[in-house]
Design a protein around this motif. Structure first.
Motif, PDB file in Angstrom:
ATOM      1  N   GLY A 250      -4.077   2.054  -7.396  1.00 19.52           N
ATOM      2  CA  GLY A 250      -4.363   0.673  -7.029  1.00 19.52           C
ATOM      3  C   GLY A 250      -5.549   0.103  -7.778  1.00 19.52           C
ATOM      4  O   GLY A 250      -5.846  -1.086  -7.660  1.00 19.52           O
TER       5      GLY A 250
ATOM      6  N   THR B 258      -3.220   2.540 -12.493  1.00 22.73           N
ATOM      7  CA  THR B 258      -3.154   1.417 -11.554  1.00 22.73           C
ATOM      8  C   THR B 258      -2.040   1.626 -10.533  1.00 22.73           C
ATOM      9  O   THR B 258      -2.212   1.372  -9.341  1.00 22.73           O
TER      10      THR B 258
ATOM     11  N   THR C 220       6.899   4.050  -6.715  1.00 23.42           N
ATOM     12  CA  THR C 220       5.712   4.152  -7.552  1.00 23.42           C
ATOM     13  C   THR C 220       6.095   4.124  -9.024  1.00 23.42           C
ATOM     14  O   THR C 220       5.435   3.480  -9.843  1.00 23.42           O
TER      15      THR C 220
ATOM     16  N   MET D 187       0.815  -1.204   0.000  1.00 26.37           N
ATOM     17  CA  MET D 187       0.000   0.000   0.000  1.00 26.37           C
ATOM     18  C   MET D 187       0.853   1.260   0.000  1.00 26.37           C
ATOM     19  O   MET D 187       0.424   2.309  -0.456  1.00 26.37           O
TER      20      MET D 187
ATOM     21  N   ILE E 147       1.264   3.392  -3.218  1.00 25.39           N
ATOM     22  CA  ILE E 147       0.239   4.272  -3.754  1.00 25.39           C
ATOM     23  C   ILE E 147       0.433   5.662  -3.160  1.00 25.39           C
ATOM     24  O   ILE E 147       0.263   5.865  -1.965  1.00 25.39           O
TER      25      ILE E 147
END
Length: 591
Positions: free
Chosen positions: A223, A219, A23, A10, A13
């Motif tokens: 996500g 994406t 990222t 997570m 993101i």
């Protein structure tokens, strides 16, 4: 390697602030895979500027090269600035075709803006400005910009991003989502802007590729996966007369009677395809090369090349440029580069052959014959082992992952009509497959990638390679042998982490089996014997021990391991090689 926890995943993101390097790494991974999946669809849409059917392949190879360069920089613990520079340079060096060269310039502008971001800037603003500069750079890179191409799609995405970022509450993910949606809408409009697309009943191939990239960016930043593009209406397309196989192209390439206007193949058997006019007075050749030259020489070069042909794109900076042009006089195009600086990696494609000539059967393609093996090797000793066995070697391994362009060069440069590629590393498998696809599409070669995940699997496969067998049989035998090899490795932890075998600290010795950590210890020999015990638990007749670089392997580790095997498993044959690989003190295999 240990699987990341949900919490770490997570963290990829971005919610606010500077766009994280991880990222970008996630983006290029997603983009490479997405373009690989969409490559054939995009190739089939390719009608402008020439229906050479390679836009998807070129975009895929360009992004794959950028991904490889960024991965290598991160593995070498390069800082943020160096990693961003590596990504941009990788795209520039690996760019192929008109679309790939333009894309490399766009990626370069994006990462340069991200690299200059201040800590107090909103990520949304940084991303919007990055996309805006990328669109500006794309238009500037092309000698004669044409609407209805990826340029129009890039501009629409940038405009939407800037508008969304004007909201002070907007986040990075919202900006990318707006850009991706606008790109898809702009793509649907490309047949209205460019007659050749309308006549063929397709959308622009480069624009479709850019949509795939922006979907991957969405994406990576949110996500979420964007919706699959809807399948467009069918537009009747008359089946024209095929272009003759010899002489200048005088008509459009053959296409099916109907093609979809937008969207990928949905599996019903209709594959998107397209045709376009190749006029007698149009350029016959695509010329590409890298150029070492000062910036002040580039304007003159642009003028020279613009007078010779069309589809001119020159991108780069800081002394290195990627040059692309369509011409009839190949020599003059290269000479213009020589006058400007030092051209290298010159690549020439004859459009008539690329568009209409059927794939040449193995052994009949201008002198190519026989079978060769291309192997990725992780150290100087391994280089020699594979080379002595007859393979063409590409240097790889941790921190030295080869690019798809390097593997492609080895495949096409070995002179064989049939090529077997031994990737010998998990990450190199994707690179090898991309290179194999490009070689088959561009050169008509027959290429098979054996997905060996370890150097020792590659050595085992090489040992049973037999050029006298049929190609399919040889590939089957090499693949089966590699799969029957149980493999492990010994390395040293460089940071504190949690592994499948428990926690480790810097300096701990780690034992691996099939890529998973199974033991943590403080003595390399003890860990090595533990791993070998596990590998031999299912039986085995031959053990291969590959000793790493002296900086990674304690003195006499290979000999002590062989002595332990002779004492504990006397019926097992042992072979010790000096591989010279980094990071792994020992690589182990049981057959």
């Amino acid at each position: 390697m240990p699987h990341p926890t949900l919490a770490l995943a997570m963290e990829e993101i971005p919610l606010e602030g500077t766009i994280a390097l991880r990222t970008l790494a996630r983006f290029v991974d997603l983009a490479t895979d997405a373009l690989g999946a969409a490559r054939e669809e995009i190739d089939a849409l390719n009608v402008y500027p020439v229906p050479d059917g390679d836009t998807g392949t070129n975009l895929h190879l360009t992004v794959s090269a950028a991904r490889d360069a960024l991965t290598a920089a991160r593995e070498a613990d390069a800082g943020r600035e160096a990693a961003l520079t590596a990504l941009a340079r990788g795209a520039l060096l690996g760019a192929r075709g008109n679309s790939g060269v333009v894309l490399s310039e766009m990626l370069g502008e994006v990462v340069r803006r991200i690299g200059r971001a201040r800590a107090d800037e909103r990520g949304a603003v940084v991303m919007a400005e990055a996309l805006e500069r990328a669109a500006d750079a794309a238009y500037a890179a092309v000698g004669t910009p044409v609407e209805g191409t990826m340029l129009s799609v890039a501009r629409a995405a940038a405009d939407a991003a800037v508008e969304r970022a004007s909201d002070p509450d907007a986040r990075t993910g919202a900006v990318v989502t707006a850009a991706a949606a606008a790109a898809r809408a702009a793509l649907a409009r490309t047949p209205e802007q460019l007659d050749v697309l309308a006549r063929a009943g397709v959308v622009d191939a480069g624009g479709r590729g850019l949509c795939v990239l922006l979907d991957a960016a969405e994406t990576a930043s949110t996500g979420r996966r964007p919706p699959r593009p809807p399948r467009g209406p069918r537009i009747p397309v008359p089946v024209p007369t095929p272009v003759p196989a010899t002489g200048p192209a005088t008509g459009p390439a053959t296409v099916p009677a109907t093609v979809p206007a937008t969207g990928p193949d949905d599996g019903d058997g209709d594959v998107p395809a397209a045709g376009a006019d190749l006029h007698e007075d149009g350029p016959s050749y695509e010329v590409m090369y890298l150029l070492d030259a000062p910036a002040e020489a580039v304007p003159v070069l642009r003028e020279r090349l613009a007078a010779l042909g069309d589809s001119l794109v020159v991108v780069g900076g800081e002394g290195l440029w990627n040059v692309h042009v369509h011409v009839d006089d190949v020599g003059a195009a290269v000479e213009a580069g020589i006058e400007a600086g030092r051209p290298h990696r010159v690549r020439v494609t004859h459009f008539a052959e690329q568009v209409v000539t059927p794939r040449t059967p193995p052994g009949l393609d201008g002198g190519r014959a026989g079978r060769a093996v291309v192997a990725v090797a992780a150290g100087p000793g391994l280089d020699r082992l594979f080379a002595d066995a007859g393979a063409t070697v590409v240097r790889g391994g941790p921190g030295h992952q080869p690019s798809s362009a390097e593997v492609l060069a080895a495949i096409t440069g070995c002179g064989a009509s049939e090529v077997v590629v031994l990737a010998n590393d998990v990450d190199a498998v994707r690179v090898a497959r991309a290179a194999a696809e490009a070689a088959e599409a561009d050169s008509g070669l027959r290429v098979a990638v054996i997905p060996t995940e370890a150097q020792v699997q590659g050595l085992a496969a090489m040992a049973v390679h037999e050029p006298g067998r049929s190609f399919d049989r040889d590939v089957v035998e090499m693949t089966a042998t590699a799969r029957h090899v149980r493999h492990g490795a010994i390395t040293v932890a460089t940071e504190r982490a949690m592994t499948m075998a428990g926690p480790c600290a810097p300096g701990d010795v780690l034992g691996m089996v099939a890529g998973d950590y199974v033991v943590v210890g403080d003595d390399a020999h003890a860990v090595a014997t533990d791993v070998l015990g596990r590998l031999l638990a299912g039986g085995g007749e031959l053990v291969t021990v590959v000793v790493g670089d002296p900086a990674a392997a304690p003195p006499d580790l290979g000999e002590r391991t062989a002595a332990w095997l002779a004492a504990e498993h006397p019926v097992v044959d042992v072979t010790v090689f000096d591989g010279g690989q980094d990071r792994y003190a020992l690589m182990l295999a049981v057959e």
